[in-house]
Design a protein around this motif. Structure first.
Motif, PDB file in Angstrom:
ATOM      1  N   UNK A 130      -2.408  -1.201  10.851  1.00  0.00           N
ATOM      2  CA  UNK A 130      -1.820  -1.751   9.630  1.00  0.00           C
ATOM      3  C   UNK A 130      -2.478  -3.053   9.211  1.00  0.00           C
ATOM      4  N   UNK A 131      -2.838  -3.894  10.168  1.00  0.00           N
ATOM      5  CA  UNK A 131      -3.427  -5.186   9.791  1.00  0.00           C
ATOM      6  C   UNK A 131      -4.941  -5.137   9.720  1.00  0.00           C
ATOM      7  N   UNK A 132      -5.529  -4.016  10.144  1.00  0.00           N
ATOM      8  CA  UNK A 132      -6.971  -3.837  10.004  1.00  0.00           C
ATOM      9  C   UNK A 132      -7.822  -4.639  10.968  1.00  0.00           C
ATOM     10  N   UNK A 156       0.840  -1.197   0.000  1.00  0.00           N
ATOM     11  CA  UNK A 156       0.000   0.000   0.000  1.00  0.00           C
ATOM     12  C   UNK A 156       0.873   1.243   0.000  1.00  0.00           C
ATOM     13  N   UNK A 157       0.250   2.386  -0.212  1.00  0.00           N
ATOM     14  CA  UNK A 157       0.993   3.634  -0.318  1.00  0.00           C
ATOM     15  C   UNK A 157       0.883   4.454   0.975  1.00  0.00           C
ATOM     16  N   UNK A 158       1.706   5.499   1.043  1.00  0.00           N
ATOM     17  CA  UNK A 158       1.615   6.448   2.136  1.00  0.00           C
ATOM     18  C   UNK A 158       2.480   6.139   3.343  1.00  0.00           C
ATOM     19  N   UNK A 159       3.482   5.265   3.171  1.00  0.00           N
ATOM     20  CA  UNK A 159       4.301   4.866   4.314  1.00  0.00           C
ATOM     21  C   UNK A 159       5.740   5.399   4.263  1.00  0.00           C
ATOM     22  N   UNK A 160       6.091   6.072   3.188  1.00  0.00           N
ATOM     23  CA  UNK A 160       7.479   6.475   2.996  1.00  0.00           C
ATOM     24  C   UNK A 160       7.999   7.311   4.161  1.00  0.00           C
ATOM     25  N   UNK A 161       9.161   6.879   4.677  1.00  0.00           N
ATOM     26  CA  UNK A 161       9.865   7.543   5.780  1.00  0.00           C
ATOM     27  C   UNK A 161       9.054   7.589   7.075  1.00  0.00           C
TER      28      UNK A 161
END
Length: 282
Positions: free
Chosen positions: A266-268, A185-190
């Motif tokens: 993260x795991x929902x 998934x997106x939106x996790x950078x740094x």
């Protein structure tokens, strides 16, 4: 998108590969790495690309990371050797132009006094300095640190040096699922995630085991130095016994008491509980 997973012959790395496949990542887009590729033959049979990689062999890492868009960097298991080994991984990832490195770190790696935290802190610094986009998954203890010892606990009781310190341990499979979520998934950078379950004490572990097993199991708290001797007397190499006892010293001081819902987000779902883990193990 090609996702490369290091340490796929180990417990966590293997679970991460399995979680990626369950999430619908095509097998052909997953690369499983290990020193002994024979142990990955079944994954190869399912269409996963298998490559040899050794953290002490930079050439193997460069070849293994070729074409990687996302790298799941599972920390090495050789305490005392990991700074050098991890530098090799970071250098190879930078040379390969990896788009995102997801690293399995430890709770509060930047401030923790645990012996185990020093190498993780150095690796986080190495990744930050590299310029590579990263995600730090700061895993707390695993239930699996304790579950294999349940028969011994039932026979002899629980022994440690953790005092009344709280431990935010979680199931290895939950940590793997969180890693797969970040990789897909997106939106996790740094970002830095403090991953933990509902905290418990060692006394609480003994009480839960007593409840489920139907017999009294107590917890005996020892001074750290005495706990080292107990572990060494049970056959644990002294250097590792000192690391384990230092872990309990840190627990007693609050090093693993984490108030974070990062893992559940993260795991929902709610992470596996200690009671559920003990029930399954028994």
């Amino acid at each position: 998108m090609t996702i490369v997973v290091t340490g796929a012959t180990g417990h966590l790395g293997r679970l991460i590969v399995e979680s990626l496949l369950r999430r619908g990542v095509p097998a052909g887009q997953v690369v499983a790495l290990g020193r002994d590729t024979d142990r990955l033959a079944d994954l190869a049979g399912r269409g996963v690309t298998v490559r040899r990689a050794d953290y002490t062999d930079p050439d193997s890492l460069r070849a293994a990371f070729a074409g990687a868009e996302r790298l799941m960097f599972v920390s090495g298991s050789e305490v005392g050797q990991r700074v050098r080994q991890h530098r090799n991984v970071v250098a190879a990832a930078r040379e390969a132009g990896v788009g995102l490195v997801v690293y399995t770190s430890i709770t509060r790696a930047d401030t923790s006094s645990l012996i185990l935290a020093a190498e993780h802190r150095a690796t986080e610094q190495e990744l930050r300095s590299s310029g590579l986009p990263y995600v730090f998954l700061r895993n707390n203890w695993y239930f699996e640190n304790y579950l294999p010892q349940l028969p011994a606990y039932l026979e002899h009781g629980v022994v440690g040096a953790a005092g009344d310190g709280r431990i935010g341990a979680a199931a290895r499979a939950d940590y793997a699922e969180a890693a797969a979520a970040v990789l897909t998934t997106e939106g996790h950078t740094n970002q830095v995630y403090e991953l933990a379950g509902a905290p418990f004490t060692m006394t609480g572990l003994a009480e839960e085991l007593s409840r489920q097993a139907g017999r009294r199991v107590g917890y005996t708290d020892l001074p750290v130095e005495r706990y080292v001797e107990v572990l060494a007397g049970a056959g644990v190499p002294r250097s590792y016994a000192e690391v384990l006892a230092d872990g309990d010293r840190g627990v007693a001081e609050g090093a693993l008491d984490v108030d974070s819902d990062d893992l559940g987000k993260l795991i929902g779902r709610q992470p596996t509980t200690l009671a559920e883990a003990i029930r399954a193990a028994l």
